[in-house]
Design a protein around this motif. Sequence first.
Motif, PDB file in Angstrom:
ATOM      1  N   VAL A 153      -1.355   8.960 -49.780  1.00 44.67           N
ATOM      2  CA  VAL A 153      -0.533   8.951 -50.983  1.00 44.67           C
ATOM      3  C   VAL A 153      -0.732   7.667 -51.775  1.00 44.67           C
ATOM      4  N   LEU A 154      -0.663   6.533 -51.103  1.00 46.20           N
ATOM      5  CA  LEU A 154      -0.745   5.249 -51.793  1.00 46.20           C
ATOM      6  C   LEU A 154      -2.127   4.995 -52.388  1.00 46.20           C
ATOM      7  N   CYS A 155      -3.160   5.382 -51.684  1.00 44.17           N
ATOM      8  CA  CYS A 155      -4.532   5.042 -52.113  1.00 44.17           C
ATOM      9  C   CYS A 155      -5.312   6.247 -52.632  1.00 44.17           C
ATOM     10  N   ASP A 156      -4.655   7.375 -52.754  1.00 43.50           N
ATOM     11  CA  ASP A 156      -5.316   8.586 -53.238  1.00 43.50           C
ATOM     12  C   ASP A 156      -6.588   8.863 -52.436  1.00 43.50           C
ATOM     13  N   ALA A 157      -6.470   8.738 -51.132  1.00 37.30           N
ATOM     14  CA  ALA A 157      -7.613   8.931 -50.231  1.00 37.30           C
ATOM     15  C   ALA A 157      -7.529  10.301 -49.569  1.00 37.30           C
ATOM     16  N   GLU A 158      -8.681  10.830 -49.256  1.00 39.29           N
ATOM     17  CA  GLU A 158      -8.737  12.097 -48.519  1.00 39.29           C
ATOM     18  C   GLU A 158      -8.745  11.777 -47.032  1.00 39.29           C
ATOM     19  N   VAL A 159      -7.651  12.115 -46.360  1.00 39.61           N
ATOM     20  CA  VAL A 159      -7.456  11.728 -44.967  1.00 39.61           C
ATOM     21  C   VAL A 159      -7.309  12.973 -44.118  1.00 39.61           C
ATOM     22  N   ALA A 160      -8.010  12.972 -42.983  1.00 39.66           N
ATOM     23  CA  ALA A 160      -7.872  14.047 -41.996  1.00 39.66           C
ATOM     24  C   ALA A 160      -7.759  13.392 -40.632  1.00 39.66           C
ATOM     25  N   LEU A 161      -6.756  13.755 -39.896  1.00 36.73           N
ATOM     26  CA  LEU A 161      -6.478  13.138 -38.592  1.00 36.73           C
ATOM     27  C   LEU A 161      -6.350  14.231 -37.547  1.00 36.73           C
ATOM     28  N   ILE A 162      -7.076  14.093 -36.453  1.00 37.98           N
ATOM     29  CA  ILE A 162      -7.042  15.056 -35.350  1.00 37.98           C
ATOM     30  C   ILE A 162      -6.749  14.291 -34.066  1.00 37.98           C
ATOM     31  N   VAL A 163      -5.763  14.723 -33.322  1.00 40.42           N
ATOM     32  CA  VAL A 163      -5.380  14.075 -32.073  1.00 40.42           C
ATOM     33  C   VAL A 163      -5.177  15.147 -31.004  1.00 40.42           C
ATOM     34  N   PHE A 164      -5.811  14.935 -29.850  1.00 40.31           N
ATOM     35  CA  PHE A 164      -5.582  15.790 -28.685  1.00 40.31           C
ATOM     36  C   PHE A 164      -4.888  14.951 -27.613  1.00 40.31           C
ATOM     37  N   SER A 165      -3.800  15.475 -27.090  1.00 40.37           N
ATOM     38  CA  SER A 165      -3.090  14.771 -26.021  1.00 40.37           C
ATOM     39  C   SER A 165      -3.862  14.901 -24.719  1.00 40.37           C
ATOM     40  N   SER A 166      -3.418  14.191 -23.711  1.00 36.08           N
ATOM     41  CA  SER A 166      -4.073  14.257 -22.399  1.00 36.08           C
ATOM     42  C   SER A 166      -3.956  15.645 -21.781  1.00 36.08           C
ATOM     43  N   ARG A 167      -2.973  16.405 -22.227  1.00 37.05           N
ATOM     44  CA  ARG A 167      -2.801  17.775 -21.742  1.00 37.05           C
ATOM     45  C   ARG A 167      -3.536  18.791 -22.610  1.00 37.05           C
ATOM     46  N   GLY A 168      -4.232  18.338 -23.660  1.00 31.48           N
ATOM     47  CA  GLY A 168      -5.014  19.236 -24.496  1.00 31.48           C
ATOM     48  C   GLY A 168      -4.278  19.795 -25.685  1.00 31.48           C
ATOM     49  N   LYS A 169      -3.094  19.270 -25.980  1.00 35.31           N
ATOM     50  CA  LYS A 169      -2.340  19.763 -27.128  1.00 35.31           C
ATOM     51  C   LYS A 169      -2.853  19.103 -28.398  1.00 35.31           C
ATOM     52  N   LEU A 170      -2.978  19.903 -29.470  1.00 37.54           N
ATOM     53  CA  LEU A 170      -3.548  19.439 -30.725  1.00 37.54           C
ATOM     54  C   LEU A 170      -2.468  18.997 -31.696  1.00 37.54           C
ATOM     55  N   TYR A 171      -2.710  17.828 -32.325  1.00 41.77           N
ATOM     56  CA  TYR A 171      -1.876  17.327 -33.412  1.00 41.77           C
ATOM     57  C   TYR A 171      -2.835  16.940 -34.546  1.00 41.77           C
ATOM     58  N   GLU A 172      -2.515  17.370 -35.752  1.00 41.08           N
ATOM     59  CA  GLU A 172      -3.421  17.094 -36.855  1.00 41.08           C
ATOM     60  C   GLU A 172      -2.646  16.847 -38.149  1.00 41.08           C
ATOM     61  N   PHE A 173      -3.349  16.133 -39.063  1.00 44.77           N
ATOM     62  CA  PHE A 173      -2.812  15.907 -40.406  1.00 44.77           C
ATOM     63  C   PHE A 173      -3.982  15.893 -41.377  1.00 44.77           C
ATOM     64  N   SER A 174      -3.776  16.514 -42.532  1.00 38.54           N
ATOM     65  CA  SER A 174      -4.803  16.523 -43.555  1.00 38.54           C
ATOM     66  C   SER A 174      -4.133  16.406 -44.913  1.00 38.54           C
ATOM     67  N   SER A 175      -4.663  15.525 -45.738  1.00 37.26           N
ATOM     68  CA  SER A 175      -4.090  15.336 -47.072  1.00 37.26           C
ATOM     69  C   SER A 175      -4.429  16.488 -48.002  1.00 37.26           C
ATOM     70  N   SER A 176      -5.488  17.237 -47.693  1.00 41.53           N
ATOM     71  CA  SER A 176      -5.849  18.397 -48.520  1.00 41.53           C
ATOM     72  C   SER A 176      -6.093  19.596 -47.607  1.00 41.53           C
ATOM     73  N   SER A 177      -7.337  19.856 -47.284  1.00 42.46           N
ATOM     74  CA  SER A 177      -7.698  20.952 -46.378  1.00 42.46           C
ATOM     75  C   SER A 177      -8.533  20.375 -45.243  1.00 42.46           C
ATOM     76  N   MET A 178      -8.114  20.665 -44.034  1.00 45.90           N
ATOM     77  CA  MET A 178      -8.828  20.140 -42.875  1.00 45.90           C
ATOM     78  C   MET A 178     -10.275  20.639 -42.851  1.00 45.90           C
ATOM     79  N   GLU A 179     -10.503  21.924 -43.143  1.00 45.64           N
ATOM     80  CA  GLU A 179     -11.851  22.487 -43.116  1.00 45.64           C
ATOM     81  C   GLU A 179     -12.743  21.845 -44.172  1.00 45.64           C
ATOM     82  N   LYS A 180     -12.201  21.664 -45.401  1.00 46.12           N
ATOM     83  CA  LYS A 180     -12.995  21.047 -46.462  1.00 46.12           C
ATOM     84  C   LYS A 180     -13.336  19.597 -46.119  1.00 46.12           C
ATOM     85  N   THR A 181     -12.348  18.902 -45.546  1.00 42.19           N
ATOM     86  CA  THR A 181     -12.605  17.507 -45.173  1.00 42.19           C
ATOM     87  C   THR A 181     -13.657  17.421 -44.075  1.00 42.19           C
ATOM     88  N   ILE A 182     -13.595  18.326 -43.111  1.00 48.92           N
ATOM     89  CA  ILE A 182     -14.594  18.332 -42.027  1.00 48.92           C
ATOM     90  C   ILE A 182     -15.976  18.671 -42.575  1.00 48.92           C
TER      91      ILE A 182
END
Length: 206
Positions: free
Chosen positions: A37-66
């Motif tokens: 938001v502050l820097c008008d950047a395209e950000v995509a964040l993917i996190v997997f826990s030690s148990r394999g659970k997925l947490y993600e954040f994308s400022s637009s579209s995760m697929e487009k960013t990837i």
Amino acid sequence: MVRGKTEVRRIENATSRQVTFSKRRNGLLKKAFELSVLCDAEVALIVFSSRGKLYEFSSSSMEKTIDRYIMHTKDVGVSKKAKEHNTQLKSDTASLMKKIERLEASKRNLLGENLESCAVEELHELELQLERSLSSIRKQKYQMLEEQITQLKEKERMLTASIREKLNAKPRLQLCASAVSEDYDSPNTDVETELVIGRPGTCKVK
């Protein structure tokens, strides 16, 4: 009070590790949102826990960013490979130029040029090289001469055989010609001439 530097390492206690993961995960997701938001950047964040659970954040579209990330890494890889290829070409070109210079210098020395800069050992090596070249040239010359001599001998043999064949055939031709002449001049040859007057079967005049 000065806060000391904390060593970052794996938390052995499973409960403490899970609590720390939850807190820092939420903080990381919050920072990613603020950065986008502050820097008008395209950000995509993917996190997997030690148990394999997925947490993600994308400022637009995760697929487009990837997809954008994949294309960027490909472009960087191609550019890097092209740069390495150009560097290798420059190195190969420089090496070839040096080899060409050495060959040209050696050629001039073999022709008897620029010998003033040569040491005694180099002159001795040139002499040996010339002797080896002359020996190879003489060997090739003798081989070619032997082949030419063999070809000439074969031609001579064929011409001799042809001449003998013609000489042996000449008496037979003379004998045949004599026989024809004798038959023509023989007095026993009868030539009958008749003159027929009128219709067939009438009188004949000899």
